[in-house]
Design a protein around this motif. Structure first.
Motif, PDB file in Angstrom:
ATOM      1  N   GLY A  95      -4.991  66.703 -16.431  1.00  0.00           N
ATOM      2  CA  GLY A  95      -5.303  67.378 -15.172  1.00  0.00           C
ATOM      3  C   GLY A  95      -4.268  67.227 -14.082  1.00  0.00           C
ATOM      4  O   GLY A  95      -4.404  67.871 -13.028  1.00  0.00           O
ATOM      5  N   LEU A  96      -3.234  66.413 -14.304  1.00  0.00           N
ATOM      6  CA  LEU A  96      -2.230  66.231 -13.257  1.00  0.00           C
ATOM      7  C   LEU A  96      -1.105  67.245 -13.408  1.00  0.00           C
ATOM      8  O   LEU A  96      -0.748  67.638 -14.522  1.00  0.00           O
ATOM      9  N   PRO A  97      -0.508  67.680 -12.302  1.00  0.00           N
ATOM     10  CA  PRO A  97       0.580  68.666 -12.381  1.00  0.00           C
ATOM     11  C   PRO A  97       1.827  68.070 -13.009  1.00  0.00           C
ATOM     12  O   PRO A  97       2.124  66.878 -12.844  1.00  0.00           O
ATOM     13  N   LEU A  98       2.582  68.924 -13.713  1.00  0.00           N
ATOM     14  CA  LEU A  98       3.769  68.457 -14.440  1.00  0.00           C
ATOM     15  C   LEU A  98       4.975  69.314 -14.100  1.00  0.00           C
ATOM     16  O   LEU A  98       4.905  70.551 -14.128  1.00  0.00           O
ATOM     17  N   LEU A  99       6.064  68.636 -13.788  1.00  0.00           N
ATOM     18  CA  LEU A  99       7.363  69.272 -13.592  1.00  0.00           C
ATOM     19  C   LEU A  99       8.205  69.043 -14.836  1.00  0.00           C
ATOM     20  O   LEU A  99       8.384  67.900 -15.275  1.00  0.00           O
ATOM     21  N   LEU A 100       8.722  70.123 -15.413  1.00  0.00           N
ATOM     22  CA  LEU A 100       9.680  70.030 -16.511  1.00  0.00           C
ATOM     23  C   LEU A 100      11.074  70.161 -15.911  1.00  0.00           C
ATOM     24  O   LEU A 100      11.383  71.160 -15.257  1.00  0.00           O
ATOM     25  N   ALA A 101      11.901  69.134 -16.125  1.00  0.00           N
ATOM     26  CA  ALA A 101      13.234  69.110 -15.528  1.00  0.00           C
ATOM     27  C   ALA A 101      14.254  68.721 -16.585  1.00  0.00           C
ATOM     28  O   ALA A 101      13.939  68.029 -17.563  1.00  0.00           O
ATOM     29  N   ALA A 107      18.713  71.013 -19.348  1.00  0.00           N
ATOM     30  CA  ALA A 107      18.261  72.118 -18.503  1.00  0.00           C
ATOM     31  C   ALA A 107      18.137  73.393 -19.322  1.00  0.00           C
ATOM     32  O   ALA A 107      17.178  74.160 -19.165  1.00  0.00           O
ATOM     33  N   CYS A 108      19.101  73.625 -20.209  1.00  0.00           N
ATOM     34  CA  CYS A 108      19.027  74.805 -21.081  1.00  0.00           C
ATOM     35  C   CYS A 108      17.792  74.741 -21.970  1.00  0.00           C
ATOM     36  O   CYS A 108      17.086  75.749 -22.148  1.00  0.00           O
ATOM     37  N   LEU A 109      17.527  73.561 -22.537  1.00  0.00           N
ATOM     38  CA  LEU A 109      16.349  73.408 -23.386  1.00  0.00           C
ATOM     39  C   LEU A 109      15.072  73.648 -22.592  1.00  0.00           C
ATOM     40  O   LEU A 109      14.133  74.289 -23.082  1.00  0.00           O
ATOM     41  N   SER A 110      15.042  73.193 -21.347  1.00  0.00           N
ATOM     42  CA  SER A 110      13.862  73.391 -20.503  1.00  0.00           C
ATOM     43  C   SER A 110      13.644  74.869 -20.186  1.00  0.00           C
ATOM     44  O   SER A 110      12.506  75.361 -20.185  1.00  0.00           O
ATOM     45  N   ILE A 111      14.724  75.593 -19.918  1.00  0.00           N
ATOM     46  CA  ILE A 111      14.610  77.037 -19.681  1.00  0.00           C
ATOM     47  C   ILE A 111      14.075  77.733 -20.926  1.00  0.00           C
ATOM     48  O   ILE A 111      13.179  78.589 -20.857  1.00  0.00           O
ATOM     49  N   ALA A 123       5.955  73.499 -12.788  1.00  0.00           N
ATOM     50  CA  ALA A 123       7.212  73.836 -12.127  1.00  0.00           C
ATOM     51  C   ALA A 123       8.352  73.516 -13.088  1.00  0.00           C
ATOM     52  O   ALA A 123       8.200  72.721 -14.023  1.00  0.00           O
ATOM     53  N   LEU A 124       9.502  74.144 -12.831  1.00  0.00           N
ATOM     54  CA  LEU A 124      10.699  73.962 -13.646  1.00  0.00           C
ATOM     55  C   LEU A 124      11.873  73.645 -12.735  1.00  0.00           C
ATOM     56  O   LEU A 124      12.070  74.308 -11.713  1.00  0.00           O
ATOM     57  N   ALA A 125      12.659  72.643 -13.113  1.00  0.00           N
ATOM     58  CA  ALA A 125      13.902  72.332 -12.406  1.00  0.00           C
ATOM     59  C   ALA A 125      15.018  72.234 -13.444  1.00  0.00           C
ATOM     60  O   ALA A 125      15.083  71.265 -14.202  1.00  0.00           O
ATOM     61  N   ALA A 126      15.871  73.247 -13.494  1.00  0.00           N
ATOM     62  CA  ALA A 126      16.969  73.303 -14.458  1.00  0.00           C
ATOM     63  C   ALA A 126      18.268  73.042 -13.709  1.00  0.00           C
ATOM     64  O   ALA A 126      18.830  73.941 -13.080  1.00  0.00           O
ATOM     65  N   LEU A 127      18.735  71.800 -13.771  1.00  0.00           N
ATOM     66  CA  LEU A 127      19.925  71.382 -13.046  1.00  0.00           C
ATOM     67  C   LEU A 127      21.143  71.649 -13.926  1.00  0.00           C
ATOM     68  O   LEU A 127      21.365  70.971 -14.925  1.00  0.00           O
ATOM     69  N   PRO A 148       6.954  78.256 -10.192  1.00  0.00           N
ATOM     70  CA  PRO A 148       8.001  77.779  -9.291  1.00  0.00           C
ATOM     71  C   PRO A 148       9.169  77.220 -10.106  1.00  0.00           C
ATOM     72  O   PRO A 148       8.977  76.360 -10.976  1.00  0.00           O
ATOM     73  N   ALA A 149      10.369  77.709  -9.844  1.00  0.00           N
ATOM     74  CA  ALA A 149      11.520  77.309 -10.653  1.00  0.00           C
ATOM     75  C   ALA A 149      12.751  77.152  -9.779  1.00  0.00           C
ATOM     76  O   ALA A 149      12.997  77.950  -8.871  1.00  0.00           O
TER      77      ALA A 149
END
Length: 218
Positions: A95-101, A107-111, A123-127, A148-149
């Motif tokens: 139930g908790l929110p998760l950011l994939l970074a 970052a490519c794998l996360s995208i 949310a997504l953060a691709a650095l 949100p990305a």
């Protein structure tokens, strides 16, 4: 891909308000992500999972190489491993929110993960990231609208060409993601203070029960 032991860091138990899976780049490790990113975050209520790629590599090809059968197979295995890591962390803190970074290859794998249409993170953060393959390659395009990305890149990065990062931003924006993309002229293959600030802001918003505002100073 058989996932080797990664790291779990940050908050635990009842102190956790948000989750983050942080994916390392090519030739890197969870320990490097801890040193270069997590130690720079002033965050106390986030549980972090840092997966580890066998040999430090999620797939052998460069991100901007045309996709081959071998690369597709490696990418599929890496995405399965990432999905397992996300599922395990969410199972511990339902139930908790998760950011994939992720950074660089991470970052490519996360995208690619969000483009596969898996149950989306919050949310997504691709650095310093881009799509894997070229625009002429057949690639999944099922990223969830309104996700949100944050994408970042540099004209001086030797691994992720600025044009590839921009192409990914256009593709994700076209899918209707709530996107912010920052370009840092002259920045080398690293995570700048501004990118750390954005990551911290996204995590703080999620921990407060809010959608990330993507409004950190550049």
């Amino acid at each position: 891909m058989s996932m080797q032991a990664g790291m779990r860091l940050g908050a635990s138990g009842s102190g956790v308000r948000a989750l983050c899976v942080l994916v390392h780049g090519r030739g890197q490790s969870p320990e490097e992500m801890e040193r270069h990113i997590l130690r720079r975050l002033d965050i106390s209520d986030v549980a972090f999972a840092l997966p580890r790629a066998p040999g430090g590599v999620w797939y052998d090809a460069r991100a901007v190489d045309p996709l081959t059968d071998g690369t597709r197979s490696q990418l599929d295995e890496a995405l399965k491993a990432l999905h397992a890591e996300i599922t395990a962390l969410q199972g511990e803190y339902p139930g908790l929110p998760l950011l994939l970074a992720g950074f660089s290859q991470g970052a490519c794998l996360s995208i690619e993960y969000v483009c596969r249409g898996h149950a989306a993170p919050d949310a997504l953060a691709a650095l310093t990231g881009c799509r894997v393959g070229t625009p002429s390659c057949e690639r999944p395009d099922a990223a969830a609208a309104n996700l949100p990305a944050y994408l970042s890149g540099s004209d001086a990065d030797p691994w992720i060409p600025l044009a590839a990062m921009a192409e990914a931003a256009l593709a994700l924006g076209g899918r209707g993601l709530r996107l912010r993309a920052d370009i840092f002229p002259g920045r080398q293959h690293e995570v700048s203070d501004a990118e750390i600030g954005m990551l911290a802001g996204m995590l703080s918003d999620l921990a407060a029960g809010q959608d990330p505002g993507l409004a950190a100073a550049r």
